[in-house]
Design a protein around this motif. Structure first.
Motif, PDB file in Angstrom:
ATOM      1  N   ALA A  15      11.560  -1.103   5.401  1.00  0.00           N
ATOM      2  CA  ALA A  15      11.102  -0.010   4.558  1.00  0.00           C
ATOM      3  C   ALA A  15      10.170   0.880   5.376  1.00  0.00           C
ATOM      4  CB  ALA A  15      10.380  -0.547   3.327  1.00  0.00           C
ATOM      5  N   TRP A  16      10.161   2.160   5.046  1.00  0.00           N
ATOM      6  CA  TRP A  16       9.320   3.142   5.723  1.00  0.00           C
ATOM      7  C   TRP A  16       8.071   3.418   4.900  1.00  0.00           C
ATOM      8  CZ3 TRP A  16      10.394   5.591  10.378  1.00  0.00           C
ATOM      9  CH2 TRP A  16      11.647   5.332  10.921  1.00  0.00           C
ATOM     10  N   PHE A  17       6.938   3.589   5.579  1.00  0.00           N
ATOM     11  CA  PHE A  17       5.672   3.876   4.915  1.00  0.00           C
ATOM     12  C   PHE A  17       4.921   4.936   5.713  1.00  0.00           C
ATOM     13  CE2 PHE A  17       6.844  -0.416   3.855  1.00  0.00           C
ATOM     14  CZ  PHE A  17       6.669  -0.450   2.487  1.00  0.00           C
ATOM     15  N   ALA A  18       4.045   5.636   5.034  1.00  0.00           N
ATOM     16  CA  ALA A  18       3.240   6.659   5.698  1.00  0.00           C
ATOM     17  C   ALA A  18       2.271   6.019   6.690  1.00  0.00           C
ATOM     18  CB  ALA A  18       2.493   7.499   4.674  1.00  0.00           C
ATOM     19  N   SER A  19       1.802   4.808   6.369  1.00  0.00           N
ATOM     20  CA  SER A  19       0.831   4.127   7.220  1.00  0.00           C
ATOM     21  C   SER A  19       0.752   2.656   6.803  1.00  0.00           C
ATOM     22  CB  SER A  19      -0.556   4.761   7.062  1.00  0.00           C
ATOM     23  OG  SER A  19      -1.001   4.577   5.725  1.00  0.00           O
ATOM     24  N   SER A  20       0.036   1.862   7.566  1.00  0.00           N
ATOM     25  CA  SER A  20      -0.183   0.457   7.187  1.00  0.00           C
ATOM     26  C   SER A  20      -0.951   0.384   5.871  1.00  0.00           C
ATOM     27  CB  SER A  20      -0.967  -0.274   8.278  1.00  0.00           C
ATOM     28  OG  SER A  20      -0.173  -0.446   9.417  1.00  0.00           O
ATOM     29  N   GLU A  21      -1.875   1.326   5.685  1.00  0.00           N
ATOM     30  CA  GLU A  21      -2.651   1.345   4.451  1.00  0.00           C
ATOM     31  C   GLU A  21      -1.762   1.636   3.248  1.00  0.00           C
ATOM     32  OE1 GLU A  21      -3.529   3.183   7.233  1.00  0.00           O
ATOM     33  OE2 GLU A  21      -5.026   1.742   7.906  1.00  0.00           O
ATOM     34  N   SER A  22      -0.796   2.516   3.439  1.00  0.00           N
ATOM     35  CA  SER A  22       0.142   2.834   2.359  1.00  0.00           C
ATOM     36  C   SER A  22       0.946   1.595   1.973  1.00  0.00           C
ATOM     37  CB  SER A  22       1.082   3.965   2.790  1.00  0.00           C
ATOM     38  OG  SER A  22       2.046   4.212   1.790  1.00  0.00           O
ATOM     39  N   PHE A  23       1.398   0.835   2.973  1.00  0.00           N
ATOM     40  CA  PHE A  23       2.115  -0.412   2.685  1.00  0.00           C
ATOM     41  C   PHE A  23       1.215  -1.355   1.893  1.00  0.00           C
ATOM     42  CE2 PHE A  23       2.439  -4.887   3.907  1.00  0.00           C
ATOM     43  CZ  PHE A  23       3.656  -5.202   3.318  1.00  0.00           C
ATOM     44  N   ALA A  24      -0.024  -1.541   2.360  1.00  0.00           N
ATOM     45  CA  ALA A  24      -0.948  -2.468   1.695  1.00  0.00           C
ATOM     46  C   ALA A  24      -1.216  -2.036   0.254  1.00  0.00           C
ATOM     47  CB  ALA A  24      -2.255  -2.561   2.485  1.00  0.00           C
ATOM     48  N   ASP A  25      -1.390  -0.742   0.042  1.00  0.00           N
ATOM     49  CA  ASP A  25      -1.644  -0.219  -1.303  1.00  0.00           C
ATOM     50  C   ASP A  25      -0.437  -0.458  -2.218  1.00  0.00           C
ATOM     51  OD1 ASP A  25      -2.970   1.502  -3.378  1.00  0.00           O
ATOM     52  OD2 ASP A  25      -1.272   2.820  -2.900  1.00  0.00           O
ATOM     53  N   GLN A  26       0.752  -0.118  -1.743  1.00  0.00           N
ATOM     54  CA  GLN A  26       1.957  -0.288  -2.557  1.00  0.00           C
ATOM     55  C   GLN A  26       2.226  -1.772  -2.831  1.00  0.00           C
ATOM     56  OE1 GLN A  26       5.377   2.046  -1.311  1.00  0.00           O
ATOM     57  NE2 GLN A  26       4.007   3.550  -0.382  1.00  0.00           N
ATOM     58  N   ARG A  27       1.964  -2.611  -1.856  1.00  0.00           N
ATOM     59  CA  ARG A  27       2.166  -4.058  -2.048  1.00  0.00           C
ATOM     60  C   ARG A  27       1.179  -4.589  -3.084  1.00  0.00           C
ATOM     61  NH1 ARG A  27       0.217  -8.948   0.776  1.00  0.00           N
ATOM     62  NH2 ARG A  27       1.738 -10.564   0.270  1.00  0.00           N
ATOM     63  N   ALA A  28      -0.078  -4.169  -2.990  1.00  0.00           N
ATOM     64  CA  ALA A  28      -1.107  -4.624  -3.936  1.00  0.00           C
ATOM     65  C   ALA A  28      -0.784  -4.203  -5.360  1.00  0.00           C
ATOM     66  CB  ALA A  28      -2.476  -4.084  -3.516  1.00  0.00           C
ATOM     67  N   ARG A  29      -0.151  -3.039  -5.514  1.00  0.00           N
ATOM     68  CA  ARG A  29       0.193  -2.548  -6.847  1.00  0.00           C
ATOM     69  C   ARG A  29       1.565  -3.047  -7.322  1.00  0.00           C
ATOM     70  NH1 ARG A  29      -0.259   3.355  -7.677  1.00  0.00           N
ATOM     71  NH2 ARG A  29       0.844   3.589  -5.744  1.00  0.00           N
ATOM     72  N   GLY A  30       2.200  -3.905  -6.509  1.00  0.00           N
ATOM     73  CA  GLY A  30       3.485  -4.476  -6.911  1.00  0.00           C
ATOM     74  C   GLY A  30       4.617  -3.470  -6.921  1.00  0.00           C
ATOM     75  N   LEU A  31       4.549  -2.452  -6.063  1.00  0.00           N
ATOM     76  CA  LEU A  31       5.574  -1.408  -6.048  1.00  0.00           C
ATOM     77  C   LEU A  31       6.714  -1.698  -5.080  1.00  0.00           C
ATOM     78  CD1 LEU A  31       3.272   1.742  -6.163  1.00  0.00           C
ATOM     79  CD2 LEU A  31       4.525   0.666  -8.037  1.00  0.00           C
ATOM     80  N   ILE A  32       6.611  -2.774  -4.314  1.00  0.00           N
ATOM     81  CA  ILE A  32       7.654  -3.098  -3.344  1.00  0.00           C
ATOM     82  C   ILE A  32       8.396  -4.330  -3.837  1.00  0.00           C
ATOM     83  CG2 ILE A  32       8.166  -3.629  -0.939  1.00  0.00           C
ATOM     84  CD1 ILE A  32       5.357  -2.468  -0.269  1.00  0.00           C
ATOM     85  N   ASP A  33       9.697  -4.194  -3.996  1.00  0.00           N
ATOM     86  CA  ASP A  33      10.539  -5.304  -4.440  1.00  0.00           C
ATOM     87  C   ASP A  33      11.622  -5.559  -3.412  1.00  0.00           C
ATOM     88  OD1 ASP A  33       9.195  -5.492  -6.866  1.00  0.00           O
ATOM     89  OD2 ASP A  33      10.584  -4.138  -7.880  1.00  0.00           O
ATOM     90  N   CYS A  34      12.045  -6.797  -3.305  1.00  0.00           N
ATOM     91  CA  CYS A  34      13.174  -7.155  -2.461  1.00  0.00           C
ATOM     92  C   CYS A  34      14.423  -6.500  -3.043  1.00  0.00           C
ATOM     93  CB  CYS A  34      13.338  -8.675  -2.408  1.00  0.00           C
ATOM     94  SG  CYS A  34      14.847  -9.204  -1.552  1.00  0.00           S
ATOM     95  N   PRO A  35      15.181  -5.748  -2.243  1.00  0.00           N
ATOM     96  CA  PRO A  35      16.375  -5.092  -2.771  1.00  0.00           C
ATOM     97  C   PRO A  35      17.508  -6.061  -3.077  1.00  0.00           C
ATOM     98  CG  PRO A  35      16.205  -4.710  -0.425  1.00  0.00           C
ATOM     99  CD  PRO A  35      14.946  -5.423  -0.845  1.00  0.00           C
TER     100      PRO A  35
END
Length: 155
Positions: free
Chosen positions: A17-37
């Protein structure tokens, strides 16, 4: 932009998956926005990955040779049909829980990202430019893998 190899805890499925930054990944992961496809598991973490080091500009790049005998059986056409059917089934399961927002998709996704809207799932339409702007701003959005007919187009 940065690409991460990710894997889920449930099935140890690997995907990127592509992210704007490592922080963006961490934020989206913490909010449960990333799911296994593949299985929909939201317990996702970064997988071990090899860094991509570009070749010197004056060197010829040669594509790696693939010995057909070494290709794992898992990549059989039958398995690919099963994977695609699984993706279609998961999408069909999630669409009824999702709200169609039509051409307002980009605005609705931004409102959710900014905390101005409390929705779990939406789907709709976005231009390539709108999708790129969402991506550039670190807002998780992806195309539906199996095309659907918009509700207002069904007769």
């Amino acid at each position: 932009m940065i690409v991460f190899d990710l894997c889920c805890a449930a099935g140890d499925h690997r995907f990127e998956a592509w992210f704007a930054s490592s922080e963006s990944f961490a934020d989206q992961r913490a909010r449960g926005l990333i799911d296994c496809p593949i299985c929909g598991d939201s317990d996702v973490k970064k997988a071990v990955m090899a860094p991509r080091v570009g070749a010197k500009s004056n060197q010829l790049q040669v594509a790696p040779r693939v010995d057909i005998a070494s290709v794992p059986e898992e990549l059989s056409p039958e398995l690919m049909r099963k994977v695609i059917a699984g993706i279609a089934a998961k999408q069909a399961e999630m669409l009824p829980r999702s709200r169609w927002v039509g051409r307002d998709f980009a605005d609705a996704a931004r409102a959710m990202h900014d905390g101005r809207a409390v929705e779990d799932l939406i789907h709709g339409e976005a231009s390539p430019e709108e999708a790129q702007a969402l991506h550039d701003d670190g807002i998780a959005a992806m195309p539906l893998l199996v095309p659907i007919v918009p509700p207002d187009a069904v007769n």
